[in-house]
Design an enzyme around this catalytic site. Structure first.
Site, PDB file in Angstrom:
ATOM      1  N   CYS A 254       0.872  -1.183   0.000  1.00 46.38           N
ATOM      2  CA  CYS A 254       0.000   0.000   0.000  1.00 46.38           C
ATOM      3  C   CYS A 254       0.904   1.227   0.000  1.00 46.38           C
ATOM      4  O   CYS A 254       1.791   1.339  -0.835  1.00 46.38           O
ATOM      5  CB  CYS A 254      -0.966  -0.016   1.183  1.00 46.38           C
ATOM      6  SG  CYS A 254      -0.158  -0.095   2.791  1.00 46.38           S
ATOM      7  N   ARG A 259      -1.904  -0.960   5.847  1.00 52.82           N
ATOM      8  CA  ARG A 259      -3.214  -1.431   5.384  1.00 52.82           C
ATOM      9  C   ARG A 259      -3.079  -2.701   4.552  1.00 52.82           C
ATOM     10  O   ARG A 259      -3.952  -3.557   4.539  1.00 52.82           O
ATOM     11  CB  ARG A 259      -3.912  -0.347   4.549  1.00 52.82           C
ATOM     12  CG  ARG A 259      -4.564   0.727   5.365  1.00 52.82           C
ATOM     13  CD  ARG A 259      -5.062   1.819   4.447  1.00 52.82           C
ATOM     14  NE  ARG A 259      -3.963   2.385   3.660  1.00 52.82           N
ATOM     15  CZ  ARG A 259      -4.132   3.136   2.571  1.00 52.82           C
ATOM     16  NH1 ARG A 259      -5.338   3.391   2.128  1.00 52.82           N
ATOM     17  NH2 ARG A 259      -3.094   3.625   1.929  1.00 52.82           N
TER      18      ARG A 259
END
Lengths: 304, 462
Positions: A254, A259
């Site tokens: 990411c 995340r």
């Protein structure tokens, strides 16, 4: 004889399933029933500091992602020594079942799960829906600190193969190694329209994505109502549609690698695909010199 | 007679509006369960500030100009109660203060000369504009006409602060230590030291600075004379209230009659400063103090001013409760956030304010909401003060002159600049900082008091 051996193998397989820590994801109901289970320890890893202090699942301990689980000077995860110290101080032994949970859809809880797994503690579970679901169901919170008898936790193995570095990623890009890349950022970031979401300080010099990466934003595999993971088969289908079927090792990334741990968790634990998380992510790749970039939006760096 | 009815209707309307605000803020979904809490504590905070005249400048002025240490001693009660409250929470959240963690979002800031500069500017701003930022907010609810100018000035001051921040950051703040006292020696030692220091200060103020009964404050001062003029009336209302329960018009008539003859009253126009009932003395004013009727309770809570120490105790408690549930008390975060937006809109500010959003304190970082939690708190504060002012008959639009407005604005600029540099004001840095055992709170406060003292000496408040 052949019949018997098949039976024995089948039996062994069944036993093996029994012995494995059952589900990697537990429900809030399960959690509520296991609050006082001495073999289970709840660990909160929230994005927002200050949430744990003002109320947490009774008995949980707090791991601060920005001090406890990273090296504060070097860009790296916490050292094995510090990790062992952290767990010993929290009364977690090598046998304890650790249930991780946090705010924001378990982003950092999943990242914690990744760090735990790297250091060989794979007896971990994630509380489905995380802190938000627990709160929404009006389950009890406590602001009292829990104190546990100190243990002597030891990191006995380091699973480096769960972590991808820039060289690993480039090997896939150049097709020196087989692999598939998943970019879990928003479509705008993936296409290179923006370098990072609004309000983010850490930027990259270039926009776009790693060549060959498919874009499956992390949120596509969760239930929008309560943040729980979608059923396994549905998740499998979502990735299969993008050409990710587990036939090749997967690398997730990411912006800063947190995340993407959420997607890593689903692929590794729910689907059982061979998956690595690239924690350098776009803030490393987009800043690296001389690496190929795919930039469909054609954004040109203007120095601003 | 009509005036009194209108006052109560006004108060009731404000209360309804506050409930409406509660509903709106709660249903926006952005603040969840925090919204009702913020509104209730904000309104209560405004009410307490108004009821106890919890104005840092007025209190320091009583000390420096009239030699009355009791209000200042009362103010210290907030720090005493706040410190005890905070240390209870700290013990719960961080068992060992030497572990290397700072308590979550407690207002503990970097310590260097920038705090002395910020505190001094803030103190001068108080002297010039007649109040600190929190007091301007509650006095806005009293109809203090200078307050809007001072608050507008504060916004401009904040923008100035943001403009110089990067230079200050590189020059000193980036390398200055963030000192949380319990980290060096533990909770027990520092609790004892801090309580001993606060108590000694309190005793010293009470013993050394007794008011001179002959001291007559002059008319036009920084502390709103309009509001104080009514203090006389309020004293008079007590006796009326005991005999004419629910007969508000009579109270009001009597009050206005009495205020026409201030000479007959024991208290001067500065009743708040010189009457023992309003400060540390603690002697009840009510002639009917022996009986406890509903009307006398009403009168004592909503009509008479509370002694400063009562306000201090309640503020200290609120400070702890707010820290427990949401965040430390502060009143400048939202003002700062809007100023920052404004500054950005006119391209006055650098693209990046180095390190600013990483410090605990009154945060001014951009947020998507129209009102952040702090904004809700501040709006409720003004509403709470307005309700209290209406109920006690202290709401009066004060007369505004060009000089007053100009001084208010200029003082406001200093307030904003000082608060920006120091990451908070007398609430965010003094109250929430000292209660959190932050060295930064003490340093800022020292400089702020020095600023007020010199400002008063140079008669900036006249």
């Amino acid at each position: 004889m052949k019949k018997y051996s098949i039976l024995i193998i089948a039996l062994l397989f069944a036993v093996n399933i029994q012995a494995r820590p059952s589900e990697p994801v537990v429900s809030t109901d399960w959690a509520a029933q296991n609050l006082n289970n001495p073999d289970v320890r709840f660990v909160e890893v929230s994005v927002e500091p200050g949430k744990f202090e003002r109320g947490h699942i009774p008995g949980a301990v707090n791991f601060r992602w920005h001090t406890d689980l990273v090296d504060p000077v070097r860009r790296d995860i916490v050292s094995p020594e510090k990790f062992a110290e952290l767990l010993s101080g929290s009364g977690i032994s090598n046998e304890t079942t650790v249930v991780l949970y946090g705010d924001h859809n378990n982003w950092f809880a999943a990242w914690g799960a990744w760090v735990f797994t790297i250091y060989g503690h794979d007896n971990i579970k994630i509380l489905d829906g995380g802190r938000d679901k627990w709160e929404r169901e009006r389950r009890p919170l406590s602001s009292r600190p829990a104190s546990y008898t100190r243990t002597d936790y030891r990191v006995t193995q380091i699973n480096d193969h769960l972590r991808a570095n820039l060289q690993d990623v480039l090997a896939v890009v150049k097709e020196d190694q087989p692999g598939a890349l998943i970019d879990i950022r928003s479509r705008a970031e993936y296409e290179g329209r923006v370098i990072a979401p609004e309000g983010i300080q850490e930027l990259a010099i270039r926009a776009g994505h790693i060549p060959g990466a498919v874009n499956v934003p992390w949120g596509e595999i969760v239930n929008p109502q309560d943040g729980t993971f979608l059923p396994r088969e549905q998740i499998r289908k979502i990735y299969a549609e993008k050409g990710i079927d587990g036939s090749k090792p997967v690398i997730t990334y990411c912006r800063i690698g947190e995340r993407s741990s959420h997607t890593w968790f689903a692929l590794h634990f729910l689907l059982g695909y061979e998956t690595r998380n690239y924690d350098g992510s776009w803030t490393e790749y987009g800043n690296a010199v001389g690496v190929p970039i795919d930039n469909p939006a054609g954004t040109v760096w203007t120095g601003k | 007679m009509n005036v009194s009815i209108w006052r109560h209707i006004g108060a009731a309307t404000m209360l309804l509006l506050l409930v409406g605000f509660w509903y709106l803020a709660g249903s926006s979904g952005q603040h969840g369960s925090r919204a009702p809490f913020l509104i209730v504590t904000g309104a209560l905070f405004g009410l307490v500030l108004q009821r106890s005249r919890f104005c840092f400048f007025c209190v320091l002025r009583d000390l420096f100009e009239f030699g009355d240490g009791r209000p200042a001693a009362g103010l210290l009660a907030a720090l005493l109660v706040g410190s005890i409250g905070y240390v209870v929470l700290f013990g719960n959240w961080i068992a060992d203060p030497s572990a290397g963690y700072l308590p979550q979002d407690a207002h503990i800031g970097p310590v260097s000369w920038h705090l002395l500069l910020g505190g001094l500017l803030f103190g001068w701003g108080m002297a010039l504009s007649g109040s600190c930022i929190s007091a301007h907010l509650y006095r806005l609810g009293e109809g203090y006409s200078v307050a809007p100018f001072a608050l507008a000035g504060s916004a401009a001051g904040f923008i100035l602060g943001f403009m110089v921040w990067n230079r200050l950051y590189v020059a000193t703040i980036s390398t200055s230590p963030v000192i949380w006292l319990p980290e060096y020696g533990g909770y027990a030692v520092w609790t004892l030291v801090q309580l001993a220091v606060l108590l000694s200060l309190k005793l010293w103020l009470l013993i050394r600075f007794r008011p001179d009964p002959e001291a007559k404050p002059s008319g036009d001062t920084g502390c709103d004379p309009a509001a104080f003029g009514q203090a006389t009336a309020a004293t008079g209302q007590t006796s009326a209230a005991s005999t004419h329960f629910d007969d508000a018009p009579t109270q009001s008539d009597l009050a206005s009659k009495q205020s026409e003859h201030p000479s007959t009253q024991k208290s001067s126009a500065f009743a708040d400063c010189s009457d023992p009932s309003y400060s540390g003395g603690g002697q009840p004013v009510s002639p009917d103090s022996g009986t406890l009727s509903l009307s006398s309770v009403w009168s004592r809570v909503f009509v008479e001013l509370w002694p400063t120490w009562v306000g201090g105790v309640v503020v200290g408690l609120l400070s702890m409760i707010a820290y427990l549930r949401v965040e430390p008390l502060g009143v400048t975060a939202e003002l700062g956030r809007y100023s920052r937006q404004l500054g950005n809109r006119f391209d006055l500010l650098p693209d990046r304010l180095e390190g600013l959003d990483g410090f605990a304190g009154c945060s001014t970082a951009a947020a998507p909401e129209v009102l952040t939690g702090n904004g809700i708190f501040v709006v409720a504060l003004v509403a709470g003060s307005l309700i209290a002012a209406l109920l006690s008959g202290r709401f009066r639009l004060s007369r505004l002159t060009a000089t007053k407005a100009l001084k208010g604005f200029a003082g406001g600029v200093l307030l904003g600049l000082g608060a920006m540099i120091s990451l908070g004001c007398t609430i965010g840095t003094t109250l929430s900082g000292i209660s959190a055992f932050a060295l930064s709170g003490w340093v800022f406060t020292l400089a702020m008091v020095l600023g007020v003292w010199s400002g008063i000496r140079w008669k900036w408040h006249r």
